[in-house]
Design a protein around this motif. Structure first.
Motif, PDB file in Angstrom:
ATOM      1  N   GLN A   1      58.613  51.917  23.401  1.00 24.65           N
ATOM      2  CA  GLN A   1      58.160  50.631  22.884  1.00 24.65           C
ATOM      3  C   GLN A   1      57.609  49.788  24.032  1.00 24.65           C
ATOM      4  O   GLN A   1      58.230  49.694  25.089  1.00 24.65           O
ATOM      5  CB  GLN A   1      59.334  49.889  22.220  1.00 24.65           C
ATOM      6  CG  GLN A   1      58.947  48.631  21.489  1.00 24.65           C
ATOM      7  CD  GLN A   1      58.304  48.911  20.149  1.00 24.65           C
ATOM      8  OE1 GLN A   1      58.330  50.058  19.674  1.00 24.65           O
ATOM      9  NE2 GLN A   1      57.700  47.930  19.544  1.00 24.65           N
ATOM     10  N   VAL A   2      56.454  49.203  23.807  1.00 27.72           N
ATOM     11  CA  VAL A   2      55.811  48.358  24.805  1.00 27.72           C
ATOM     12  C   VAL A   2      55.518  47.007  24.166  1.00 27.72           C
ATOM     13  O   VAL A   2      54.996  46.943  23.054  1.00 27.72           O
ATOM     14  CB  VAL A   2      54.501  48.984  25.318  1.00 27.72           C
ATOM     15  CG1 VAL A   2      53.783  48.033  26.247  1.00 27.72           C
ATOM     16  CG2 VAL A   2      54.789  50.310  26.013  1.00 27.72           C
ATOM     17  N   GLN A   3      55.857  45.947  24.858  1.00 27.09           N
ATOM     18  CA  GLN A   3      55.488  44.605  24.418  1.00 27.09           C
ATOM     19  C   GLN A   3      54.445  44.041  25.367  1.00 27.09           C
ATOM     20  O   GLN A   3      54.578  44.172  26.590  1.00 27.09           O
ATOM     21  CB  GLN A   3      56.725  43.705  24.369  1.00 27.09           C
ATOM     22  CG  GLN A   3      57.709  44.104  23.283  1.00 27.09           C
ATOM     23  CD  GLN A   3      58.874  43.152  23.150  1.00 27.09           C
ATOM     24  OE1 GLN A   3      59.323  42.570  24.137  1.00 27.09           O
ATOM     25  NE2 GLN A   3      59.358  42.977  21.947  1.00 27.09           N
ATOM     26  N   SER A  25      55.873  45.056  29.045  1.00 30.54           N
ATOM     27  CA  SER A  25      57.263  45.438  29.288  1.00 30.54           C
ATOM     28  C   SER A  25      57.341  46.952  29.390  1.00 30.54           C
ATOM     29  O   SER A  25      56.381  47.658  29.084  1.00 30.54           O
ATOM     30  CB  SER A  25      58.153  44.958  28.142  1.00 30.54           C
ATOM     31  OG  SER A  25      57.792  45.636  26.958  1.00 30.54           O
ATOM     32  N   GLY A  26      58.483  47.452  29.811  1.00 32.06           N
ATOM     33  CA  GLY A  26      58.669  48.896  29.849  1.00 32.06           C
ATOM     34  C   GLY A  26      58.414  49.483  31.222  1.00 32.06           C
ATOM     35  O   GLY A  26      57.784  48.863  32.084  1.00 32.06           O
ATOM     36  N   THR A  78      50.727  44.808  34.780  1.00 29.10           N
ATOM     37  CA  THR A  78      49.790  43.805  34.294  1.00 29.10           C
ATOM     38  C   THR A  78      48.361  44.331  34.327  1.00 29.10           C
ATOM     39  O   THR A  78      47.968  45.035  35.263  1.00 29.10           O
ATOM     40  CB  THR A  78      49.883  42.521  35.142  1.00 29.10           C
ATOM     41  OG1 THR A  78      51.230  42.018  35.087  1.00 29.10           O
ATOM     42  CG2 THR A  78      48.942  41.449  34.620  1.00 29.10           C
ATOM     43  N   VAL A  79      47.613  43.977  33.293  1.00 29.89           N
ATOM     44  CA  VAL A  79      46.189  44.256  33.244  1.00 29.89           C
ATOM     45  C   VAL A  79      45.459  42.923  33.166  1.00 29.89           C
ATOM     46  O   VAL A  79      45.948  41.967  32.565  1.00 29.89           O
ATOM     47  CB  VAL A  79      45.823  45.178  32.065  1.00 29.89           C
ATOM     48  CG1 VAL A  79      46.147  44.532  30.718  1.00 29.89           C
ATOM     49  CG2 VAL A  79      44.367  45.597  32.117  1.00 29.89           C
ATOM     50  N   TYR A  80      44.307  42.864  33.819  1.00 31.25           N
ATOM     51  CA  TYR A  80      43.551  41.625  33.917  1.00 31.25           C
ATOM     52  C   TYR A  80      42.154  41.798  33.322  1.00 31.25           C
ATOM     53  O   TYR A  80      41.609  42.903  33.286  1.00 31.25           O
ATOM     54  CB  TYR A  80      43.403  41.214  35.382  1.00 31.25           C
ATOM     55  CG  TYR A  80      44.707  41.049  36.120  1.00 31.25           C
ATOM     56  CD1 TYR A  80      45.202  42.086  36.906  1.00 31.25           C
ATOM     57  CD2 TYR A  80      45.445  39.875  36.037  1.00 31.25           C
ATOM     58  CE1 TYR A  80      46.403  41.957  37.587  1.00 31.25           C
ATOM     59  CE2 TYR A  80      46.651  39.736  36.715  1.00 31.25           C
ATOM     60  CZ  TYR A  80      47.122  40.784  37.489  1.00 31.25           C
ATOM     61  OH  TYR A  80      48.314  40.645  38.158  1.00 31.25           O
ATOM     62  N   LEU A  81      41.579  40.690  32.912  1.00 28.81           N
ATOM     63  CA  LEU A  81      40.177  40.669  32.517  1.00 28.81           C
ATOM     64  C   LEU A  81      39.547  39.445  33.172  1.00 28.81           C
ATOM     65  O   LEU A  81      39.824  38.310  32.775  1.00 28.81           O
ATOM     66  CB  LEU A  81      40.015  40.601  30.994  1.00 28.81           C
ATOM     67  CG  LEU A  81      38.571  40.684  30.510  1.00 28.81           C
ATOM     68  CD1 LEU A  81      38.011  42.090  30.778  1.00 28.81           C
ATOM     69  CD2 LEU A  81      38.471  40.361  29.016  1.00 28.81           C
ATOM     70  N   GLN A  82      38.756  39.703  34.202  1.00 28.88           N
ATOM     71  CA  GLN A  82      38.024  38.633  34.866  1.00 28.88           C
ATOM     72  C   GLN A  82      36.703  38.445  34.136  1.00 28.88           C
ATOM     73  O   GLN A  82      35.920  39.389  34.022  1.00 28.88           O
ATOM     74  CB  GLN A  82      37.767  38.990  36.333  1.00 28.88           C
ATOM     75  CG  GLN A  82      36.949  37.959  37.089  1.00 28.88           C
ATOM     76  CD  GLN A  82      37.677  36.646  37.265  1.00 28.88           C
ATOM     77  OE1 GLN A  82      38.855  36.611  37.601  1.00 28.88           O
ATOM     78  NE2 GLN A  82      36.967  35.537  37.037  1.00 28.88           N
ATOM     79  N   MET A  83      36.480  37.231  33.662  1.00 26.37           N
ATOM     80  CA  MET A  83      35.290  36.939  32.863  1.00 26.37           C
ATOM     81  C   MET A  83      34.441  35.922  33.612  1.00 26.37           C
ATOM     82  O   MET A  83      34.894  34.789  33.860  1.00 26.37           O
ATOM     83  CB  MET A  83      35.695  36.406  31.490  1.00 26.37           C
ATOM     84  CG  MET A  83      36.597  37.358  30.729  1.00 26.37           C
ATOM     85  SD  MET A  83      36.999  36.801  29.055  1.00 26.37           S
ATOM     86  CE  MET A  83      38.025  35.383  29.412  1.00 26.37           C
ATOM     87  N   ASN A  84      33.244  36.333  33.994  1.00 23.37           N
ATOM     88  CA  ASN A  84      32.314  35.468  34.726  1.00 23.37           C
ATOM     89  C   ASN A  84      31.056  35.235  33.912  1.00 23.37           C
ATOM     90  O   ASN A  84      30.764  35.986  32.966  1.00 23.37           O
ATOM     91  CB  ASN A  84      31.944  36.106  36.068  1.00 23.37           C
ATOM     92  CG  ASN A  84      33.139  36.284  36.979  1.00 23.37           C
ATOM     93  OD1 ASN A  84      34.087  35.501  36.950  1.00 23.37           O
ATOM     94  ND2 ASN A  84      33.107  37.329  37.794  1.00 23.37           N
ATOM     95  N   ARG A  85      30.311  34.237  34.280  1.00 20.61           N
ATOM     96  CA  ARG A  85      29.040  33.893  33.605  1.00 20.61           C
ATOM     97  C   ARG A  85      29.223  33.917  32.097  1.00 20.61           C
ATOM     98  O   ARG A  85      28.457  34.572  31.372  1.00 20.61           O
ATOM     99  CB  ARG A  85      27.943  34.853  34.058  1.00 20.61           C
ATOM    100  CG  ARG A  85      27.553  34.649  35.529  1.00 20.61           C
ATOM    101  CD  ARG A  85      26.399  35.559  35.924  1.00 20.61           C
ATOM    102  NE  ARG A  85      26.806  36.927  36.141  1.00 20.61           N
ATOM    103  CZ  ARG A  85      26.241  37.991  35.582  1.00 20.61           C
ATOM    104  NH1 ARG A  85      25.228  37.836  34.755  1.00 20.61           N
ATOM    105  NH2 ARG A  85      26.670  39.195  35.853  1.00 20.61           N
ATOM    106  N   MET A  86      30.203  33.208  31.666  1.00 26.33           N
ATOM    107  CA  MET A  86      30.564  33.261  30.255  1.00 26.33           C
ATOM    108  C   MET A  86      29.534  32.566  29.376  1.00 26.33           C
ATOM    109  O   MET A  86      28.848  31.624  29.816  1.00 26.33           O
ATOM    110  CB  MET A  86      31.957  32.670  30.052  1.00 26.33           C
ATOM    111  CG  MET A  86      33.039  33.455  30.798  1.00 26.33           C
ATOM    112  SD  MET A  86      34.681  32.884  30.451  1.00 26.33           S
ATOM    113  CE  MET A  86      34.864  33.464  28.759  1.00 26.33           C
TER     114      MET A  86
END
Length: 124
Positions: A1-3, A25-26, A78-86
Motif C-alpha cells: 500500500q502506498v499513500q 509512504s512506504g 518524493t517526486v517533483y514536477l517543476q513547471m516553468n513558463r506556465m
C-alpha cells in the motif's frame, strides 16, 4: 500500500513557475514508476509527465515538453514536477500516481495509487 500526498499548488501568473511535490509512504518507493496527471474542469484527466522506477527515464506530454521537468528523490520518497513558463491552459488539479515496476507512463488506468490532487491556477 502506498499513500501519496501532493503539495505546492497555488496561483501563479502566466510565464511564472511552480514546483509540485508528491510525498509517498512506504519502503518501496524506488520500485514505482511515478506519474503526474492533471484534470481541468469539464475535461478528462490527462497525462503530464512520468519517471521510470529503473533508469530514471522521463516522458512528457507534448503540451508540456520543454517547460515542465519531472524528477524523483528516492531517499526522500518524493517526486517533483517543476513547471516553468506556465500558461493559463495549465490550470487544473494535478495528481501524482504510482505504478509498481511498470514501464507504462501515460495510461491512467495502469497506475495503482493516486494522491488527492492539488489545484494549480495560472492567470493571464
Amino acid at each position: 500500500q502506498v499513500q501519496l500526498v501532493e503539495s505546492g499548488g497555488g496561483l501563479v501568473q502566466a510565464g511564472g513557475s511552480l514546483r509540485l511535490s508528491c510525498a509517498a509512504s512506504g519502503r518501496t518507493f524506488s520500485s514505482y514508476t511515478m506519474g503526474w496527471f492533471r484534470q481541468a474542469p469539464g475535461k478528462e484527466r490527462e497525462f503530464v509527465a512520468g519517471v521510470s522506477w529503473i533508469g530514471g527515464r522521463t516522458v512528457y506530454a507534448d503540451s508540456v515538453e520543454g517547460r515542465f521537468t519531472i524528477s524523483r528523490d528516492n531517499a526522500k520518497n518524493t517526486v517533483y514536477l517543476q513547471m516553468n513558463r506556465m500558461k493559463p491552459e495549465d490550470t487544473a488539479v494535478y495528481y501524482c500516481a504510482a505504478n509498481y515496476r511498470s514501464l507504462t507512463y501515460s495510461t491512467a488506468t495502469g497506475y495503482d495509487y493516486w494522491g488527492q490532487g492539488t489545484q494549480v491556477t495560472v492567470s493571464s
